[in-house]
Design an enzyme around this catalytic site. Sequence first.
Site, PDB file in Angstrom:
ATOM      1  N   LYS A 155      29.347 -89.389  -3.052  1.00  0.00           N
ATOM      2  CA  LYS A 155      29.171 -89.717  -1.635  1.00  0.00           C
ATOM      3  C   LYS A 155      30.521 -89.852  -0.934  1.00  0.00           C
ATOM      4  O   LYS A 155      31.431 -90.520  -1.423  1.00  0.00           O
ATOM      5  CB  LYS A 155      28.372 -91.015  -1.503  1.00  0.00           C
ATOM      6  N   CYS A 206      22.170 -91.063   1.099  1.00  0.00           N
ATOM      7  CA  CYS A 206      21.941 -92.196   1.998  1.00  0.00           C
ATOM      8  C   CYS A 206      22.104 -91.777   3.459  1.00  0.00           C
ATOM      9  O   CYS A 206      21.539 -90.792   3.899  1.00  0.00           O
ATOM     10  CB  CYS A 206      22.885 -93.342   1.615  1.00  0.00           C
ATOM     11  N   GLU A 249      18.157 -91.601  -4.171  1.00  0.00           N
ATOM     12  CA  GLU A 249      19.446 -92.276  -4.372  1.00  0.00           C
ATOM     13  C   GLU A 249      19.285 -93.457  -5.333  1.00  0.00           C
ATOM     14  O   GLU A 249      18.337 -94.228  -5.237  1.00  0.00           O
ATOM     15  CB  GLU A 249      19.976 -92.761  -3.017  1.00  0.00           C
TER      16      GLU A 249
END
Length: 551
Positions: free
Chosen positions: A368, A416, A310
């Site tokens: 995301k 994440c 990430e």
Amino acid sequence: MIGSFKQLDAKRRKLEAGKPGINLDHPVLKSPLLPYLGSLLSGVLLALGFPGFGNATLMFVALVPLMFAVHSASVKRAAGLSLLSGFVFFMMSLWWLINLTGRVEGAGLKVSAVLGFAVLALYCALYFVPFGIAVALGSRKWVGNVLWKNIRFMFAVSLVWVGSEYLRGIAFTGFPWNPLGVSQYANATLIQVAEWGGVSIVSACIVFMNAGAFITFRQYTHGTRAKMYKPHFELMIGIMPVALSVAQGMNVLMNRQPRHETVTVALVQPNIEQQAKWDSALEPDIKKRLSELTATASRLGEVDLIIWPETALPQTVNLSAANQDQLSFAAGDGIPLLIGANSFRDGSYFNSSIFFNGKGHYAGHYDKQHLVPFGEYVPFPGLMRKFTPIEIDFGRGESSTVIPLKGKASFSPLICFEDTVAPLSRRAVLAGARWLVNQTNDGWFDPSAQSEQHLAHAVFRCVENRVPMARCTNTGVSGIIDAFGVVGRQLKPMSEGFTAGLLYPRQINQEKTFYTRKGNVVGKAGLVGGIGVLVILRGGIRIKRRKKTAE
């Protein structure tokens, strides 16, 4: 005559204690501090069961002190003791959040980070309260010498606990970190049952066994059974779900069907300090490190995909032609590359996973979906933004993205903490993903137990959906998890390097698990059933009080 009455009363108390010689009026047993000690002890034992301490076996008795602390308490007192226990647990198990103080500048932001940590722990502790109330009311109404009532109590408090965990995972965008079941992630035989009920069913087994142990121990102090020291049925019944889960897990692991289709991935772990990502002077060094690790990994041969973690790139990616040329070095040998970077598009910033094909051309991306409060957006920005270093809010992705890999099985990225949010993995598999990728940057909190705790959650996403996962992180833990939750080919935390290995994607014609098809039925049932239990218990106690008043 008075002496005779005293002797009879003493005998009665010995019988109630379950052992000749136990004095229920002993100052230690009647100390007002004892319930608080029990509450604190449960909080500590629960924390000790999670990665960072690693004593997972303690979880099967960790709730017993809290249950003793609240079993004869009023509703208000039970709520307070449960809140205390939960606060201790989350302060200990989430202690790594304190590392945020080293990632922000200024006394005000450091104080905000500490207060935010405490507030989060207190908020999560609220979800212990329904369990404590259920134990207090259930002990008065059901627990005693009647076996079927004791078993009803065991089921009831398990429902309440699982329902509370499920609610914590969805309320206010959800914080599903460290449900009890996650503590057992390394116990491959026990956790296979998650393909039916997710992590919730493992939590239920733990609480059910705790309830059986509590009732058994309670007989030693408050029971009236004649054969007090022989094993109680409640304890045996409490162990049964765990034993059956282990037996089912052994059967699953011993009868695994061979999978012949493979994907070879190379995971790059650059181990870049979080502060370095913000220093523009260090940007060339970061790119050089990524370039060298990628080039070395590409020379292994037979690599189907190279993955960066990430936000591996320090600059924002706008997917321009110039930027494609800049990134072509990583795919120059014909190897596709999946990078993590912030992207800018349509006036908004996104935390993205960007895919480049073997020719170095942009071929897809994922944004995301589950954003971190105070990390990627600020709730109530007019009021709260001044307490955070976040100046802009990130955009939110709308759906899972299934990325085709030429000649190989398609996959979906998770970014994440999204691998802790079970519905996202399920949606990706339903959309057609045959394996998962998690790109994360735990450099915000490392070195700490957070890396292993994060890995532990990812293990359950694999078991629930019977798909493997490649986890690529900045500082650790990078590795490959198979469809049965077994972790292999991992890099140690806080180390620079790469690892490559095979994973076996879910077969095209493989039947989806019950969990993938139906979702977290156990968690939902726990929420509905738990509310019903509390209503029944509260209502039953009030009816009894009214009858006594009328008499």
